[in-house]
Motif scaffolding. Structure first.
Motif, mmCIF file in Angstrom:
data_model
loop_
_atom_site.group_PDB
_atom_site.id
_atom_site.type_symbol
_atom_site.label_atom_id
_atom_site.label_comp_id
_atom_site.label_asym_id
_atom_site.label_seq_id
_atom_site.Cartn_x
_atom_site.Cartn_y
_atom_site.Cartn_z
ATOM 1 N N THR A 23 0.837 -1.205 0.000
ATOM 2 C CA THR A 23 0.000 0.000 0.000
ATOM 3 C C THR A 23 0.868 1.249 0.000
ATOM 4 O OG1 THR A 23 -1.793 -1.139 1.159
ATOM 5 C CG2 THR A 23 -1.806 1.263 1.226
ATOM 6 N N ARG A 24 1.879 1.259 0.860
ATOM 7 C CA ARG A 24 2.804 2.404 0.883
ATOM 8 C C ARG A 24 3.583 2.506 -0.422
ATOM 9 N NH1 ARG A 24 3.756 1.340 6.492
ATOM 10 N NH2 ARG A 24 5.257 -0.260 5.858
ATOM 11 N N ALA A 25 4.043 1.364 -0.914
ATOM 12 C CA ALA A 25 4.860 1.370 -2.130
ATOM 13 C C ALA A 25 4.070 1.885 -3.321
ATOM 14 C CB ALA A 25 5.376 -0.040 -2.408
ATOM 15 N N THR A 31 0.931 10.173 -11.724
ATOM 16 C CA THR A 31 -0.245 9.607 -12.376
ATOM 17 C C THR A 31 -1.246 9.142 -11.325
ATOM 18 O OG1 THR A 31 -0.982 7.965 -14.011
ATOM 19 C CG2 THR A 31 0.725 7.275 -12.475
ATOM 20 N N ASP A 32 -2.492 8.962 -11.748
ATOM 21 C CA ASP A 32 -3.534 8.497 -10.844
ATOM 22 C C ASP A 32 -3.666 6.978 -10.845
ATOM 23 O OD1 ASP A 32 -4.242 11.121 -10.181
ATOM 24 O OD2 ASP A 32 -5.594 11.268 -11.908
ATOM 25 N N TYR A 33 -3.046 6.325 -11.813
ATOM 26 C CA TYR A 33 -3.201 4.874 -11.917
ATOM 27 C C TYR A 33 -1.991 4.237 -12.584
ATOM 28 C CZ TYR A 33 -4.205 5.611 -16.868
ATOM 29 O OH TYR A 33 -4.108 5.952 -18.193
ATOM 30 N N ILE A 34 -1.770 2.984 -12.272
ATOM 31 C CA ILE A 34 -0.739 2.166 -12.903
ATOM 32 C C ILE A 34 -1.446 1.143 -13.784
ATOM 33 C CG2 ILE A 34 1.176 0.567 -12.514
ATOM 34 C CD1 ILE A 34 1.681 3.381 -11.424
ATOM 35 N N ASP A 59 -5.990 -6.878 -5.358
ATOM 36 C CA ASP A 59 -7.369 -6.767 -5.832
ATOM 37 C C ASP A 59 -8.012 -5.476 -5.338
ATOM 38 O OD1 ASP A 59 -9.835 -7.960 -7.067
ATOM 39 O OD2 ASP A 59 -10.524 -7.893 -4.984
ATOM 40 N N ASP A 60 -7.711 -5.092 -4.103
ATOM 41 C CA ASP A 60 -8.233 -3.829 -3.577
ATOM 42 C C ASP A 60 -7.710 -2.645 -4.385
ATOM 43 O OD1 ASP A 60 -9.671 -5.115 -1.625
ATOM 44 O OD2 ASP A 60 -8.260 -4.694 0.000
ATOM 45 N N PHE A 61 -6.449 -2.699 -4.801
ATOM 46 C CA PHE A 61 -5.890 -1.617 -5.620
ATOM 47 C C PHE A 61 -6.660 -1.496 -6.941
ATOM 48 C CE2 PHE A 61 -1.396 -2.599 -3.762
ATOM 49 C CZ PHE A 61 -1.791 -2.097 -2.539
ATOM 50 N N VAL A 62 -6.985 -2.652 -7.528
ATOM 51 C CA VAL A 62 -7.731 -2.649 -8.787
ATOM 52 C C VAL A 62 -9.129 -2.071 -8.572
ATOM 53 C CG1 VAL A 62 -8.723 -4.105 -10.591
ATOM 54 C CG2 VAL A 62 -6.402 -4.555 -9.762
ATOM 55 N N LYS A 65 -6.758 2.392 -8.747
ATOM 56 C CA LYS A 65 -5.364 2.830 -8.756
ATOM 57 C C LYS A 65 -4.481 1.934 -9.613
ATOM 58 C CE LYS A 65 -5.707 5.024 -4.214
ATOM 59 N NZ LYS A 65 -5.154 5.096 -2.842
ATOM 60 N N VAL A 66 -4.954 0.745 -9.889
ATOM 61 C CA VAL A 66 -4.241 -0.233 -10.708
ATOM 62 C C VAL A 66 -5.229 -0.847 -11.677
ATOM 63 C CG1 VAL A 66 -3.102 -2.496 -10.638
ATOM 64 C CG2 VAL A 66 -2.477 -0.731 -8.976
ATOM 65 N N ARG A 67 -4.802 -1.086 -12.926
ATOM 66 C CA ARG A 67 -5.686 -1.690 -13.919
ATOM 67 C C ARG A 67 -5.516 -3.217 -13.989
ATOM 68 N NH1 ARG A 67 -7.617 2.813 -13.481
ATOM 69 N NH2 ARG A 67 -7.772 4.372 -15.151
ATOM 70 N N TYR A 68 -4.268 -3.663 -14.016
ATOM 71 C CA TYR A 68 -3.958 -5.098 -14.107
ATOM 72 C C TYR A 68 -2.794 -5.394 -13.172
ATOM 73 C CZ TYR A 68 -6.683 -4.775 -18.428
ATOM 74 O OH TYR A 68 -7.676 -4.550 -19.341
ATOM 75 N N ILE A 69 -2.639 -6.671 -12.805
ATOM 76 C CA ILE A 69 -1.549 -7.045 -11.909
ATOM 77 C C ILE A 69 -0.728 -8.182 -12.517
ATOM 78 C CG2 ILE A 69 -2.712 -6.266 -9.824
ATOM 79 C CD1 ILE A 69 -3.437 -9.193 -9.235
#
Length: 337
Positions: free
Chosen positions: A102-104, A114-117, A139-142, A146-150
């Motif tokens: 979360t911090r990273a 940017t607002d998203y990776i 999954d929470d980031f998605v 904040k994240v589109r894919y992992i």
């Protein structure tokens, strides 16, 4: 320019990925910021879209350089970064725990402006954190946008399966990609990792396509790596893993393969890097090849290599020369990406 779906997803990425480990703002950075901007512009202008970095590259300044370079072209970029590496001295400032990731992620978003990776990746496995915790955090980031894919990097076949099962149990987001060390002298992933990625829906992003420079002729048989070279730096590290990697890479068999690449290049009237890159591009299991140029001229030369078509007889010859290479130290995943 060809693009492919990244794993079992709708995200389309270029067959070439720009690796940015050399980018930085410190005086020792191999690629200073003005040249990094030229490289990025050249890459994007050629129709490619996937740019990869990590929060640990040049102390985070690689992300800062990229953030400034793509500010006006963000929509044209599939932006990938990685987390897990130590970001402080504290016990919870490393690894794949929810606390650290979360911090990273927040720090990477700030540096990248940017607002998203587009693609957020686990840089290395973390045996001390339950994979269910890691996948739930991702999954929470998605879900938060904040994240589109992992994806992941340097994972074993068993680690990939465990992660995908954890996502499935939680009805969460699965990995869509793996970064793996793959080249004519590093083909160990073909045994288990490639079939696992195919079965579980991961595209493969190949790093170290020139065998850390061995296939480009940067190192000579029986000669120590030159002072200041990447291999010399790794050999001087206190880490036994880093030293073992260098020893394994400089094995006699790998020089035999490099010699065959050089011979083929002479016959085709091209360069050794072109032959090595063209072979890798022809591998159907590889979604994208990660290039790590230090200059825009080097990028242009490498892009030309990836556009080169090898005759089928030459590909067969290179396969025969390299297919038995299974050195754990040189062909296993290392953490320099």
């Amino acid at each position: 320019m060809q693009h492919r779906a990244l794993g079992r997803s709708g995200l389309r990425v270029s067959r070439v990925c720009l690796g940015t480990m050399n980018f930085g703002t410190d005086p020792q950075a191999p690629t200073p910021e003005p040249e990094a901007h030229r490289i990025i512009d050249t890459f994007l202008d050629a129709g490619h879209n996937l740019i990869d970095t990590a929060d640990t590259y040049r102390g985070g300044t690689s992300e800062e350089v990229i953030g400034r370079a793509i500010a006006r072209r963000r929509a044209d970029v599939v932006l990938a970064t990685k987390g897990a590496a130590p970001q402080g001295a504290g016990a919870n400032h490393r690894g794949l725990s929810r606390a650290h990731l979360t911090r990273a992620l927040e720090a990477s978003l700030r540096r990248l402006r940017t607002d998203y990776i587009d693609l957020y990746q686990c840089h290395v496995p973390d045996p001390d954190t339950p994979i269910d915790e890691t996948m739930a955090a991702l999954d929470d980031f998605v879900r938060a946008g904040k994240v589109r894919y992992i994806g992941c990097s340097n994972f074993t076949a068993a680690g990939i399966i465990s992660a995908q099962w954890a996502a499935q149990r939680a009805h969460g987001t699965p990995f869509v990609s793996l970064q793996a060390n793959y080249s004519l002298i590093a083909r160990a992933i073909e045994a288990e990792i490639v079939p696992t990625c195919q079965e579980h829906g991961l595209g493969i992003l190949a790093y170290s396509p020139l065998g850390s420079g061995l296939l480009a002729g940067r190192y000579q048989r029986g000669t120590r790596p030159a002072d200041g070279s990447r291999l010399a730096q790794w050999a001087a590290m206190p880490s036994p893993m880093a030293r073992a990697f260098v020893t394994g890479l400089l094995a006699e068999r790998h020089f035999d393969i490099a010699d065959e690449v050089t011979n083929v290049a002479a016959e085709l009237r091209t360069t050794a890097p072109t032959v090595a890159l063209a072979w890798l591009r022809s591998r159907p299991e590889i979604t994208s090849v990660i290039l790590g140029p230090r200059s825009s001229d080097q990028l242009t030369a490498n892009l030309a290599g990836l556009a080169f078509d090898l005759p089928e007889t030459i590909s067969t010859r290179l396969n025969a020369a390299s297919q038995c290479t299974v050195s754990p130290a040189a062909n296993g995943q290392h953490h320099a990406t």
